[in-house]
Design a protein around this motif. Structure first.
Motif, PDB file in Angstrom:
ATOM      1  N   GLU A 157      38.625  29.518  31.734  1.00  0.00           N
ATOM      2  CA  GLU A 157      38.986  30.923  31.542  1.00  0.00           C
ATOM      3  C   GLU A 157      37.946  31.739  32.264  1.00  0.00           C
ATOM      4  O   GLU A 157      36.756  31.431  32.214  1.00  0.00           O
ATOM      5  CB  GLU A 157      38.943  31.294  30.048  1.00  0.00           C
ATOM      6  CG  GLU A 157      40.027  30.643  29.242  1.00  0.00           C
ATOM      7  CD  GLU A 157      39.970  31.036  27.765  1.00  0.00           C
ATOM      8  OE1 GLU A 157      39.014  31.724  27.344  1.00  0.00           O
ATOM      9  OE2 GLU A 157      40.885  30.641  27.040  1.00  0.00           O
ATOM     10  N   GLY A 171      43.088  30.317  33.282  1.00  0.00           N
ATOM     11  CA  GLY A 171      43.158  30.197  34.735  1.00  0.00           C
ATOM     12  C   GLY A 171      42.933  28.766  35.125  1.00  0.00           C
ATOM     13  O   GLY A 171      42.920  27.884  34.274  1.00  0.00           O
ATOM     14  N   LYS A 172      42.764  28.544  36.408  1.00  0.00           N
ATOM     15  CA  LYS A 172      42.496  27.202  36.917  1.00  0.00           C
ATOM     16  C   LYS A 172      41.023  26.882  36.738  1.00  0.00           C
ATOM     17  O   LYS A 172      40.206  27.787  36.626  1.00  0.00           O
ATOM     18  CB  LYS A 172      42.868  27.148  38.399  1.00  0.00           C
ATOM     19  CG  LYS A 172      44.299  27.581  38.689  1.00  0.00           C
ATOM     20  CD  LYS A 172      45.244  26.417  38.487  1.00  0.00           C
ATOM     21  CE  LYS A 172      46.704  26.798  38.520  1.00  0.00           C
ATOM     22  NZ  LYS A 172      47.151  27.358  39.776  1.00  0.00           N
ATOM     23  N   LYS A 192      37.787  27.340  43.397  1.00  0.00           N
ATOM     24  CA  LYS A 192      38.847  27.587  42.411  1.00  0.00           C
ATOM     25  C   LYS A 192      39.771  26.387  42.349  1.00  0.00           C
ATOM     26  O   LYS A 192      40.061  25.782  43.384  1.00  0.00           O
ATOM     27  CB  LYS A 192      39.666  28.800  42.833  1.00  0.00           C
ATOM     28  CG  LYS A 192      38.862  30.074  42.876  1.00  0.00           C
ATOM     29  CD  LYS A 192      39.655  31.127  43.615  1.00  0.00           C
ATOM     30  CE  LYS A 192      38.838  32.393  43.747  1.00  0.00           C
ATOM     31  NZ  LYS A 192      39.473  33.326  44.669  1.00  0.00           N
TER      32      LYS A 192
END
Ligand SMILES: Nc1nc2c(c(=O)[nH]1)N[C@H]1C(S)=C(S)[C@@H](COP(=O)(O)O)O[C@H]1N2
Ligand SMILES: [Mo]
Length: 300
Positions: A157, A171-172, A192
């Motif tokens: 997160e 998120g990723k 990311k």
């Protein structure tokens, strides 16, 4: 007869030389400090930790990572990119050092790379991931005040542009790490959607030495000295003009990359005799040797 043996020796030598070169070329396929590969070898839905630098190559699902409560943490980061623009970021996730330990990182491990689902990757020397790194809450003001040491984490997160830990949301898996100094540009290594962490015993190598134009020697007062590097956009050049040894705490010569705002990378105007010392620092390789440029201003 003697000549035949000689040719054979030369042949064997040539073959050995060739195969050695091929070996070196294959190892060097990934540029050491980052880049993009076409078809990353990833297993969807898993974080893989592999390479000859770990005793227990491992695979974790996101759910498994979230179950490792003992290593979870929420942190603020100050982040600078190559423009350079600055931002804050909050993230919640798992400490990288914990995961590497779990995978049995060997004493001989020296190079660690992070590969993303889109093929993007960043490379670090082991030292760059283990040394102290900081969150600078006054990054925008250009002040080191209230700096806090922060760990490298894999965040599931995060929230860009915020210092509010409660704002982190799904998120990723993103690699977040602190800065070594206010000028440390680390946005490009915050990978990311990390899929693979590769840990290798491969020595990371050293950045080449900073160059100066004109060459050291006698110059006219007011001469502009340009510092440059063979991999200029992958390193930061730090320098001193008082004879002391440069480090990432010294003056930064190239705040921007050549493709963003090259006008920010200003030549040094030399009015009196001086020795400029410079070092190149960048992710994926060890700091360069210190270069020393002595200028003797005419008539001084
Ligand atoms: N997977 C992946 N991660 C990536 C990149 C990328 O292309 N793919 N770009 C990097 C670069 S060059 C930068 S500057 C930052 C950009 O982060 P931002 O979009 O949050 O500013 O992400 C880094 N992480
Ligand atoms: Mo970037």
């Amino acid at each position: 007869m003697k000549g035949q043996i000689k040719t054979r020796k030369v042949l064997i030598f040539a073959l050995l030389f060739l195969s050695l070169n091929i070996l070196v070329a294959c190892q060097g396929q990934k540029p050491e400090s980052g880049g993009k590969i076409e078809k990353p070898d990833i297993t969807p839905g898993f974080l893989t930790i592999s390479g000859n630098g770990v005793k227990a190559p491992s695979r974790f699902t996101l759910a498994e990572l979230k179950d490792m409560e003992e290593a979870q943490t929420s942190q603020c980061y100050s982040i600078v990119n190559n423009w350079p623009s600055k931002k804050y970021m909050v993230g919640r996730g798992i400490e990288l050092s914990y995961l590497l330990k779990k995978a049995g990182i060997k004493d001989e491990a020296q190079t660690i790379s992070f590969q993303a689902v889109d093929g993007y990757f960043a490379v670090f020397t082991r030292q760059q991931l283990e040394e102290k790194r900081f969150y600078y809450p006054k990054l925008m003001e250009g002040s080191e005040e209230e700096a806090q040491e922060v760990p490298a984490i894999l965040a599931w997160e995060h929230r860009e542009g915020s210092k509010d830990l409660s704002k982190a949301s799904g998120g990723k898996l993103t690699l977040l790490l602190g800065q070594k100094g206010l000028n440390d540009v680390q946005a490009q290594v915050c990978v990311k959607d990390v899929a693979v962490i590769e840990v290798l015993t491969l020595p990371p190598g050293q950045w080449s030495t900073v160059q100066a134009t004109p060459a050291p020697g006698r110059i006219k007062p007011g001469t502009e000295i340009v510092l440059h590097h063979s991999e200029q956009d992958q390193v930061k050049i730090y320098y001193t003009a008082d004879g002391s040894s440069p480090s990432e705490k010294s003056l930064l010569y190239n705040p921007s990359t050549t493709y963003y705002q090259p006008e920010l990378n200003k030549p040094l105007v030399v009015k009196q005799s001086v020795t400029i010392k410079a070092i190149a620092v960048g992710y994926g390789k060890n700091d360069s040797q210190i270069a020393s440029f002595a200028y003797d201003v005419e008539g001084y």
